[in-house]
Design a protein around this motif. Structure first.
Motif, PDB file in Angstrom:
ATOM      1  N   MET A 197       0.848  -1.175   0.000  1.00 64.30           N
ATOM      2  CA  MET A 197       0.000   0.000   0.000  1.00 64.30           C
ATOM      3  C   MET A 197       0.887   1.230   0.000  1.00 64.30           C
ATOM      4  O   MET A 197       1.826   1.327   0.769  1.00 64.30           O
ATOM      5  CB  MET A 197      -0.890   0.006   1.237  1.00 64.30           C
ATOM      6  N   ASP A 198       0.596   2.162  -0.824  1.00 66.01           N
ATOM      7  CA  ASP A 198       1.340   3.412  -0.898  1.00 66.01           C
ATOM      8  C   ASP A 198       0.888   4.328   0.236  1.00 66.01           C
ATOM      9  O   ASP A 198      -0.242   4.791   0.264  1.00 66.01           O
ATOM     10  CB  ASP A 198       1.094   4.072  -2.257  1.00 66.01           C
ATOM     11  N   ARG A 199       1.773   4.596   1.205  1.00 66.24           N
ATOM     12  CA  ARG A 199       1.430   5.404   2.378  1.00 66.24           C
ATOM     13  C   ARG A 199       1.064   6.838   2.023  1.00 66.24           C
ATOM     14  O   ARG A 199       0.367   7.509   2.763  1.00 66.24           O
ATOM     15  CB  ARG A 199       2.603   5.414   3.354  1.00 66.24           C
ATOM     16  N   THR A 200       1.590   7.335   0.935  1.00 64.17           N
ATOM     17  CA  THR A 200       1.356   8.730   0.583  1.00 64.17           C
ATOM     18  C   THR A 200       0.269   8.883  -0.475  1.00 64.17           C
ATOM     19  O   THR A 200       0.095   9.940  -1.032  1.00 64.17           O
ATOM     20  CB  THR A 200       2.658   9.362   0.064  1.00 64.17           C
ATOM     21  N   SER A 201      -0.447   7.834  -0.748  1.00 64.67           N
ATOM     22  CA  SER A 201      -1.477   7.862  -1.775  1.00 64.67           C
ATOM     23  C   SER A 201      -2.502   8.957  -1.506  1.00 64.67           C
ATOM     24  O   SER A 201      -3.040   9.056  -0.401  1.00 64.67           O
ATOM     25  CB  SER A 201      -2.194   6.506  -1.826  1.00 64.67           C
ATOM     26  N   PRO A 202      -2.782   9.787  -2.489  1.00 63.82           N
ATOM     27  CA  PRO A 202      -3.788  10.839  -2.288  1.00 63.82           C
ATOM     28  C   PRO A 202      -5.195  10.279  -2.131  1.00 63.82           C
ATOM     29  O   PRO A 202      -6.098  11.000  -1.726  1.00 63.82           O
ATOM     30  CB  PRO A 202      -3.665  11.692  -3.548  1.00 63.82           C
ATOM     31  N   THR A 203      -5.394   8.994  -2.426  1.00 67.24           N
ATOM     32  CA  THR A 203      -6.719   8.405  -2.282  1.00 67.24           C
ATOM     33  C   THR A 203      -7.042   8.072  -0.831  1.00 67.24           C
ATOM     34  O   THR A 203      -8.189   7.822  -0.514  1.00 67.24           O
ATOM     35  CB  THR A 203      -6.853   7.129  -3.134  1.00 67.24           C
ATOM     36  N   LEU A 204      -6.031   8.081   0.048  1.00 69.00           N
ATOM     37  CA  LEU A 204      -6.286   7.797   1.456  1.00 69.00           C
ATOM     38  C   LEU A 204      -6.538   9.095   2.206  1.00 69.00           C
ATOM     39  O   LEU A 204      -5.700   9.992   2.232  1.00 69.00           O
ATOM     40  CB  LEU A 204      -5.107   7.059   2.092  1.00 69.00           C
ATOM     41  N   ALA A 205      -7.699   9.190   2.800  1.00 64.66           N
ATOM     42  CA  ALA A 205      -8.057  10.369   3.592  1.00 64.66           C
ATOM     43  C   ALA A 205      -7.824  10.024   5.061  1.00 64.66           C
ATOM     44  O   ALA A 205      -8.668   9.407   5.707  1.00 64.66           O
ATOM     45  CB  ALA A 205      -9.508  10.750   3.340  1.00 64.66           C
ATOM     46  N   TRP A 206      -6.657  10.382   5.573  1.00 61.23           N
ATOM     47  CA  TRP A 206      -6.300  10.069   6.952  1.00 61.23           C
ATOM     48  C   TRP A 206      -7.041  10.988   7.910  1.00 61.23           C
ATOM     49  O   TRP A 206      -7.213  12.170   7.664  1.00 61.23           O
ATOM     50  CB  TRP A 206      -4.788  10.222   7.150  1.00 61.23           C
ATOM     51  N   ARG A 207      -7.480  10.420   9.046  1.00 62.32           N
ATOM     52  CA  ARG A 207      -8.164  11.208  10.062  1.00 62.32           C
ATOM     53  C   ARG A 207      -7.804  10.656  11.438  1.00 62.32           C
ATOM     54  O   ARG A 207      -7.471   9.486  11.577  1.00 62.32           O
ATOM     55  CB  ARG A 207      -9.667  11.177   9.851  1.00 62.32           C
ATOM     56  N   LYS A 208      -7.873  11.531  12.433  1.00 60.34           N
ATOM     57  CA  LYS A 208      -7.623  11.093  13.805  1.00 60.34           C
ATOM     58  C   LYS A 208      -8.913  11.213  14.599  1.00 60.34           C
ATOM     59  O   LYS A 208      -9.843  11.919  14.193  1.00 60.34           O
ATOM     60  CB  LYS A 208      -6.496  11.879  14.454  1.00 60.34           C
ATOM     61  N   SER A 209      -8.945  10.564  15.719  1.00 57.61           N
ATOM     62  CA  SER A 209     -10.124  10.582  16.563  1.00 57.61           C
ATOM     63  C   SER A 209     -10.419  11.983  17.064  1.00 57.61           C
ATOM     64  O   SER A 209      -9.513  12.719  17.452  1.00 57.61           O
ATOM     65  CB  SER A 209      -9.918   9.651  17.761  1.00 57.61           C
TER      66      SER A 209
ATOM     67  N   PRO B 297       4.002  10.087   9.693  1.00 59.64           N
ATOM     68  CA  PRO B 297       3.098   9.837   8.564  1.00 59.64           C
ATOM     69  C   PRO B 297       3.750   9.093   7.393  1.00 59.64           C
ATOM     70  O   PRO B 297       3.051   8.525   6.567  1.00 59.64           O
ATOM     71  CB  PRO B 297       2.641  11.232   8.149  1.00 59.64           C
ATOM     72  N   ASN B 298       5.072   9.072   7.336  1.00 63.09           N
ATOM     73  CA  ASN B 298       5.758   8.322   6.277  1.00 63.09           C
ATOM     74  C   ASN B 298       6.230   6.958   6.751  1.00 63.09           C
ATOM     75  O   ASN B 298       6.906   6.249   6.029  1.00 63.09           O
ATOM     76  CB  ASN B 298       6.939   9.136   5.739  1.00 63.09           C
ATOM     77  N   GLY B 299       5.862   6.610   7.987  1.00 59.66           N
ATOM     78  CA  GLY B 299       6.269   5.329   8.557  1.00 59.66           C
ATOM     79  C   GLY B 299       5.343   4.199   8.136  1.00 59.66           C
ATOM     80  O   GLY B 299       4.553   4.326   7.197  1.00 59.66           O
ATOM     81  N   PRO B 300       5.432   3.092   8.855  1.00 62.14           N
ATOM     82  CA  PRO B 300       4.637   1.905   8.501  1.00 62.14           C
ATOM     83  C   PRO B 300       3.134   2.144   8.600  1.00 62.14           C
ATOM     84  O   PRO B 300       2.671   2.939   9.416  1.00 62.14           O
ATOM     85  CB  PRO B 300       5.062   0.853   9.519  1.00 62.14           C
ATOM     86  N   VAL B 301       2.417   1.445   7.771  1.00 60.11           N
ATOM     87  CA  VAL B 301       0.955   1.461   7.780  1.00 60.11           C
ATOM     88  C   VAL B 301       0.489   0.033   8.024  1.00 60.11           C
ATOM     89  O   VAL B 301       0.967  -0.903   7.386  1.00 60.11           O
ATOM     90  CB  VAL B 301       0.394   1.972   6.426  1.00 60.11           C
ATOM     91  N   LEU B 302      -0.415  -0.133   8.975  1.00 57.97           N
ATOM     92  CA  LEU B 302      -1.019  -1.434   9.226  1.00 57.97           C
ATOM     93  C   LEU B 302      -2.368  -1.475   8.526  1.00 57.97           C
ATOM     94  O   LEU B 302      -3.141  -0.518   8.625  1.00 57.97           O
ATOM     95  CB  LEU B 302      -1.217  -1.660  10.726  1.00 57.97           C
ATOM     96  N   ARG B 303      -2.650  -2.569   7.853  1.00 57.64           N
ATOM     97  CA  ARG B 303      -3.931  -2.693   7.169  1.00 57.64           C
ATOM     98  C   ARG B 303      -4.671  -3.901   7.724  1.00 57.64           C
ATOM     99  O   ARG B 303      -4.084  -4.967   7.887  1.00 57.64           O
ATOM    100  CB  ARG B 303      -3.736  -2.860   5.663  1.00 57.64           C
ATOM    101  N   PHE B 304      -5.945  -3.703   8.018  1.00 57.92           N
ATOM    102  CA  PHE B 304      -6.783  -4.736   8.607  1.00 57.92           C
ATOM    103  C   PHE B 304      -7.975  -5.015   7.719  1.00 57.92           C
ATOM    104  O   PHE B 304      -8.563  -4.084   7.155  1.00 57.92           O
ATOM    105  CB  PHE B 304      -7.305  -4.285   9.981  1.00 57.92           C
TER     106      PHE B 304
ATOM    107  N   ALA C 117      -7.606   5.368   8.000  1.00 55.14           N
ATOM    108  CA  ALA C 117      -8.101   5.668   6.650  1.00 55.14           C
ATOM    109  C   ALA C 117      -8.863   4.451   6.140  1.00 55.14           C
ATOM    110  O   ALA C 117      -8.641   3.324   6.591  1.00 55.14           O
ATOM    111  CB  ALA C 117      -6.945   5.999   5.713  1.00 55.14           C
ATOM    112  N   ASP C 118      -9.756   4.687   5.210  1.00 59.79           N
ATOM    113  CA  ASP C 118     -10.523   3.616   4.571  1.00 59.79           C
ATOM    114  C   ASP C 118      -9.923   3.373   3.185  1.00 59.79           C
ATOM    115  O   ASP C 118     -10.224   4.116   2.243  1.00 59.79           O
ATOM    116  CB  ASP C 118     -11.991   4.016   4.444  1.00 59.79           C
ATOM    117  N   PRO C 119      -9.081   2.346   3.055  1.00 61.74           N
ATOM    118  CA  PRO C 119      -8.426   2.106   1.767  1.00 61.74           C
ATOM    119  C   PRO C 119      -9.394   1.554   0.718  1.00 61.74           C
ATOM    120  O   PRO C 119     -10.416   0.960   1.073  1.00 61.74           O
ATOM    121  CB  PRO C 119      -7.340   1.085   2.092  1.00 61.74           C
ATOM    122  N   PRO C 120      -9.067   1.759  -0.547  1.00 59.98           N
ATOM    123  CA  PRO C 120      -9.875   1.156  -1.601  1.00 59.98           C
ATOM    124  C   PRO C 120      -9.914  -0.364  -1.400  1.00 59.98           C
ATOM    125  O   PRO C 120      -8.922  -0.967  -1.021  1.00 59.98           O
ATOM    126  CB  PRO C 120      -9.131   1.506  -2.893  1.00 59.98           C
ATOM    127  N   GLY C 121     -11.038  -0.955  -1.583  1.00 57.96           N
ATOM    128  CA  GLY C 121     -11.169  -2.396  -1.408  1.00 57.96           C
ATOM    129  C   GLY C 121     -11.645  -2.795  -0.031  1.00 57.96           C
ATOM    130  O   GLY C 121     -11.857  -3.959   0.246  1.00 57.96           O
TER     131      GLY C 121
END
Length: 70
Positions: free
Chosen positions: A1-13, A41-48, A26-30
């Motif tokens: 997954m591309d961490r800097t993808s403009p398609t990911l709208a990151w948000r915090k609580s 923000p450029n570090g690891p991303v966990l996907r569930f 973020a809610d990734p495509p798929g």
């Protein structure tokens, strides 16, 4: 997954106010959920997968992690 993808709208609580020591989601495509450390923000991303994320949230709401000692 591309961490800097403009398609990911990151948000915090909204419960974290102005603090920076939190995670962002973020809610990734798929489907599913992606999380990262707000301080890195450029570090690891966990996907569930959606089902895993729902189980995790259910555990939080049910108190499953209340005795971890943090």
């Amino acid at each position: 997954m591309d961490r800097t993808s403009p398609t990911l709208a990151w948000r915090k609580s909204s419960k974290s106010a102005q603090q920076d020591n939190c995670m962002e989601a973020a809610d990734p495509p798929g489907g599913g959920r992606a999380v990262r450390d707000r301080k890195d923000p450029n570090g690891p991303v966990l996907r569930f997968a959606s089902s895993d994320w729902q189980s995790f949230i259910g555990g939080i709401k049910g108190g499953a992690f209340d005795t971890l000692g943090y």
